[in-house]
Design a protein around this motif. Structure first.
Motif, PDB file in Angstrom:
ATOM      1  N   PHE A 164       0.841  -1.194   0.000  1.00  0.00           N
ATOM      2  CA  PHE A 164       0.000   0.000   0.000  1.00  0.00           C
ATOM      3  C   PHE A 164       0.874   1.242   0.000  1.00  0.00           C
ATOM      4  O   PHE A 164       1.987   1.225   0.516  1.00  0.00           O
ATOM      5  CB  PHE A 164      -0.885   0.042   1.260  1.00  0.00           C
ATOM      6  CG  PHE A 164      -1.753  -1.171   1.417  1.00  0.00           C
ATOM      7  CD1 PHE A 164      -2.961  -1.266   0.749  1.00  0.00           C
ATOM      8  CD2 PHE A 164      -1.365  -2.220   2.236  1.00  0.00           C
ATOM      9  CE1 PHE A 164      -3.762  -2.387   0.884  1.00  0.00           C
ATOM     10  CE2 PHE A 164      -2.155  -3.339   2.387  1.00  0.00           C
ATOM     11  CZ  PHE A 164      -3.357  -3.422   1.704  1.00  0.00           C
ATOM     12  N   ARG A 165       0.327   2.325  -0.534  1.00  0.00           N
ATOM     13  CA  ARG A 165       1.012   3.613  -0.491  1.00  0.00           C
ATOM     14  C   ARG A 165      -0.034   4.708  -0.364  1.00  0.00           C
ATOM     15  O   ARG A 165      -1.058   4.679  -1.056  1.00  0.00           O
ATOM     16  CB  ARG A 165       1.847   3.836  -1.750  1.00  0.00           C
ATOM     17  CG  ARG A 165       2.637   5.138  -1.704  1.00  0.00           C
ATOM     18  CD  ARG A 165       3.502   5.341  -2.930  1.00  0.00           C
ATOM     19  NE  ARG A 165       2.657   5.700  -4.059  1.00  0.00           N
ATOM     20  CZ  ARG A 165       2.817   5.232  -5.302  1.00  0.00           C
ATOM     21  NH1 ARG A 165       3.767   4.372  -5.579  1.00  0.00           N
ATOM     22  NH2 ARG A 165       2.013   5.612  -6.266  1.00  0.00           N
ATOM     23  N   VAL A 166       0.213   5.654   0.516  1.00  0.00           N
ATOM     24  CA  VAL A 166      -0.639   6.831   0.618  1.00  0.00           C
ATOM     25  C   VAL A 166      -0.125   7.834  -0.400  1.00  0.00           C
ATOM     26  O   VAL A 166       1.029   8.253  -0.347  1.00  0.00           O
ATOM     27  CB  VAL A 166      -0.623   7.411   2.045  1.00  0.00           C
ATOM     28  CG1 VAL A 166      -1.445   8.691   2.117  1.00  0.00           C
ATOM     29  CG2 VAL A 166      -1.140   6.380   3.044  1.00  0.00           C
ATOM     30  N   ASP A 167      -0.982   8.194  -1.354  1.00  0.00           N
ATOM     31  CA  ASP A 167      -0.600   9.127  -2.411  1.00  0.00           C
ATOM     32  C   ASP A 167      -0.859  10.583  -2.035  1.00  0.00           C
ATOM     33  O   ASP A 167      -0.136  11.476  -2.460  1.00  0.00           O
ATOM     34  CB  ASP A 167      -1.362   8.823  -3.711  1.00  0.00           C
ATOM     35  CG  ASP A 167      -0.876   7.556  -4.390  1.00  0.00           C
ATOM     36  OD1 ASP A 167       0.187   7.022  -4.009  1.00  0.00           O
ATOM     37  OD2 ASP A 167      -1.571   7.093  -5.316  1.00  0.00           O
ATOM     38  N   HIS A 168      -1.920  10.819  -1.255  1.00  0.00           N
ATOM     39  CA  HIS A 168      -2.308  12.199  -0.960  1.00  0.00           C
ATOM     40  C   HIS A 168      -3.034  12.262   0.374  1.00  0.00           C
ATOM     41  O   HIS A 168      -3.860  11.405   0.680  1.00  0.00           O
ATOM     42  CB  HIS A 168      -3.238  12.730  -2.063  1.00  0.00           C
ATOM     43  CG  HIS A 168      -3.789  14.084  -1.778  1.00  0.00           C
ATOM     44  ND1 HIS A 168      -3.051  15.231  -1.904  1.00  0.00           N
ATOM     45  CD2 HIS A 168      -5.014  14.470  -1.338  1.00  0.00           C
ATOM     46  CE1 HIS A 168      -3.800  16.270  -1.565  1.00  0.00           C
ATOM     47  NE2 HIS A 168      -4.998  15.829  -1.214  1.00  0.00           N
ATOM     48  N   VAL A 169      -2.718  13.281   1.153  1.00  0.00           N
ATOM     49  CA  VAL A 169      -3.444  13.603   2.384  1.00  0.00           C
ATOM     50  C   VAL A 169      -3.779  15.084   2.307  1.00  0.00           C
ATOM     51  O   VAL A 169      -2.905  15.909   2.044  1.00  0.00           O
ATOM     52  CB  VAL A 169      -2.595  13.336   3.647  1.00  0.00           C
ATOM     53  CG1 VAL A 169      -3.333  13.785   4.897  1.00  0.00           C
ATOM     54  CG2 VAL A 169      -2.210  11.863   3.742  1.00  0.00           C
ATOM     55  N   GLY A 170      -5.039  15.417   2.490  1.00  0.00           N
ATOM     56  CA  GLY A 170      -5.458  16.814   2.455  1.00  0.00           C
ATOM     57  C   GLY A 170      -6.696  17.026   3.293  1.00  0.00           C
ATOM     58  O   GLY A 170      -7.230  16.091   3.900  1.00  0.00           O
ATOM     59  N   GLU A 171      -7.165  18.253   3.317  1.00  0.00           N
ATOM     60  CA  GLU A 171      -8.369  18.587   4.082  1.00  0.00           C
ATOM     61  C   GLU A 171      -9.577  17.755   3.638  1.00  0.00           C
ATOM     62  O   GLU A 171     -10.433  17.419   4.433  1.00  0.00           O
ATOM     63  CB  GLU A 171      -8.686  20.076   3.952  1.00  0.00           C
ATOM     64  CG  GLU A 171      -7.715  20.969   4.694  1.00  0.00           C
ATOM     65  CD  GLU A 171      -7.708  20.740   6.199  1.00  0.00           C
ATOM     66  OE1 GLU A 171      -8.787  20.504   6.782  1.00  0.00           O
ATOM     67  OE2 GLU A 171      -6.620  20.779   6.783  1.00  0.00           O
ATOM     68  N   GLU A 172      -9.625  17.432   2.329  1.00  0.00           N
ATOM     69  CA  GLU A 172     -10.761  16.671   1.795  1.00  0.00           C
ATOM     70  C   GLU A 172     -10.677  15.186   2.093  1.00  0.00           C
ATOM     71  O   GLU A 172     -11.657  14.469   1.966  1.00  0.00           O
ATOM     72  CB  GLU A 172     -10.892  16.898   0.286  1.00  0.00           C
ATOM     73  CG  GLU A 172      -9.811  16.237  -0.557  1.00  0.00           C
ATOM     74  CD  GLU A 172      -8.412  16.873  -0.511  1.00  0.00           C
ATOM     75  OE1 GLU A 172      -7.476  16.239  -1.013  1.00  0.00           O
ATOM     76  OE2 GLU A 172      -8.258  17.985   0.036  1.00  0.00           O
ATOM     77  N   GLY A 173      -9.512  14.684   2.475  1.00  0.00           N
ATOM     78  CA  GLY A 173      -9.377  13.274   2.804  1.00  0.00           C
ATOM     79  C   GLY A 173      -8.052  12.686   2.376  1.00  0.00           C
ATOM     80  O   GLY A 173      -7.063  13.402   2.223  1.00  0.00           O
ATOM     81  N   VAL A 174      -8.051  11.384   2.155  1.00  0.00           N
ATOM     82  CA  VAL A 174      -6.849  10.619   1.840  1.00  0.00           C
ATOM     83  C   VAL A 174      -7.083   9.815   0.570  1.00  0.00           C
ATOM     84  O   VAL A 174      -8.175   9.276   0.372  1.00  0.00           O
ATOM     85  CB  VAL A 174      -6.491   9.667   3.004  1.00  0.00           C
ATOM     86  CG1 VAL A 174      -5.479   8.613   2.595  1.00  0.00           C
ATOM     87  CG2 VAL A 174      -5.989  10.450   4.204  1.00  0.00           C
ATOM     88  N   THR A 175      -6.067   9.750  -0.275  1.00  0.00           N
ATOM     89  CA  THR A 175      -6.062   8.818  -1.398  1.00  0.00           C
ATOM     90  C   THR A 175      -4.928   7.834  -1.159  1.00  0.00           C
ATOM     91  O   THR A 175      -3.776   8.243  -0.982  1.00  0.00           O
ATOM     92  CB  THR A 175      -5.873   9.536  -2.745  1.00  0.00           C
ATOM     93  OG1 THR A 175      -6.915  10.484  -2.918  1.00  0.00           O
ATOM     94  CG2 THR A 175      -5.885   8.539  -3.897  1.00  0.00           C
ATOM     95  N   ALA A 176      -5.278   6.546  -1.121  1.00  0.00           N
ATOM     96  CA  ALA A 176      -4.294   5.486  -0.911  1.00  0.00           C
ATOM     97  C   ALA A 176      -4.381   4.497  -2.063  1.00  0.00           C
ATOM     98  O   ALA A 176      -5.398   4.411  -2.752  1.00  0.00           O
ATOM     99  CB  ALA A 176      -4.533   4.784   0.417  1.00  0.00           C
ATOM    100  N   ARG A 177      -3.317   3.753  -2.252  1.00  0.00           N
ATOM    101  CA  ARG A 177      -3.177   2.869  -3.408  1.00  0.00           C
ATOM    102  C   ARG A 177      -2.818   1.461  -2.963  1.00  0.00           C
ATOM    103  O   ARG A 177      -1.974   1.262  -2.097  1.00  0.00           O
ATOM    104  CB  ARG A 177      -2.055   3.437  -4.277  1.00  0.00           C
ATOM    105  CG  ARG A 177      -1.604   2.600  -5.439  1.00  0.00           C
ATOM    106  CD  ARG A 177      -0.417   3.273  -6.133  1.00  0.00           C
ATOM    107  NE  ARG A 177      -0.738   4.612  -6.559  1.00  0.00           N
ATOM    108  CZ  ARG A 177      -1.208   4.936  -7.774  1.00  0.00           C
ATOM    109  NH1 ARG A 177      -1.383   3.988  -8.678  1.00  0.00           N
ATOM    110  NH2 ARG A 177      -1.468   6.187  -8.083  1.00  0.00           N
ATOM    111  N   LEU A 178      -3.468   0.477  -3.596  1.00  0.00           N
ATOM    112  CA  LEU A 178      -3.051  -0.913  -3.502  1.00  0.00           C
ATOM    113  C   LEU A 178      -2.160  -1.167  -4.704  1.00  0.00           C
ATOM    114  O   LEU A 178      -2.596  -1.013  -5.856  1.00  0.00           O
ATOM    115  CB  LEU A 178      -4.244  -1.868  -3.530  1.00  0.00           C
ATOM    116  CG  LEU A 178      -3.911  -3.363  -3.601  1.00  0.00           C
ATOM    117  CD1 LEU A 178      -3.207  -3.827  -2.333  1.00  0.00           C
ATOM    118  CD2 LEU A 178      -5.166  -4.181  -3.844  1.00  0.00           C
ATOM    119  N   LEU A 179      -0.905  -1.495  -4.444  1.00  0.00           N
ATOM    120  CA  LEU A 179       0.058  -1.782  -5.510  1.00  0.00           C
ATOM    121  C   LEU A 179      -0.178  -3.234  -5.941  1.00  0.00           C
ATOM    122  O   LEU A 179       0.369  -4.170  -5.366  1.00  0.00           O
ATOM    123  CB  LEU A 179       1.482  -1.552  -5.019  1.00  0.00           C
ATOM    124  CG  LEU A 179       1.741  -0.113  -4.523  1.00  0.00           C
ATOM    125  CD1 LEU A 179       2.980  -0.038  -3.671  1.00  0.00           C
ATOM    126  CD2 LEU A 179       1.816   0.828  -5.714  1.00  0.00           C
TER     127      LEU A 179
END
Length: 140
Positions: A25-40
């Protein structure tokens, strides 16, 4: 509540605290709107027929929702899932990573509620939707 952990800090925390899933897994983005994470995605995530397994999609939802909670409360390794619901909507695209876009719906002193939409990378149609509640341990 403000973001207290960025993507770099989140990835470092996951690598240290959860070495058993390091590299999956990798967290691609963290911001006020939330988190985008990835399953490699790799062969270990596939089930017969060449599609990504339900347990792999569930794991991505769980990791990404855990991260959206930690992005607000900080490094609390013992925050745990207390409730989960997932709907599998369509077959993921073969050979593509999965992305979970999460948002925190409610953050209380003891519980956090969040949801995630999971997409095949490059697709606009979600392959799964998940809602989870996390228990936050009391501060010492």
């Amino acid at each position: 509540m403000d973001v207290v952990m960025d993507a770099e800090a989140m990835n470092a925390f996951l690598a240290t605290e959860f070495p058993q899933v390091n590299g999956q897994f990798r967290v691609d983005h963290v911001g006020e709107e939330g988190v985008t994470a990835r399953l490699l995605v790799n062969d270990s995530h596939l089930r017969p027929g060449g599609t990504i397994s339900g347990p792999s999609m569930f794991a991505l939802a769980d990791v990404s929702i855990y991260c959206v909670v930690l992005s607000r409360i900080g490094k609390v390794a013992l925050a745990v899932t207390t409730n989960a619901s997932i709907d599998f909507l369509r077959k993921p695209v073969a050979g593509k990573d999965l992305l979970a876009k999460c948002r925190l719906l409610k953050l209380g002193r003891a519980l956090a509620v969040a949801d995630a939409l999971i997409y095949s990378e490059g697709s606009d149609d979600p392959v799964a939707r998940c809602s989870m509640t996390y228990s936050i341990p009391p501060k010492r």
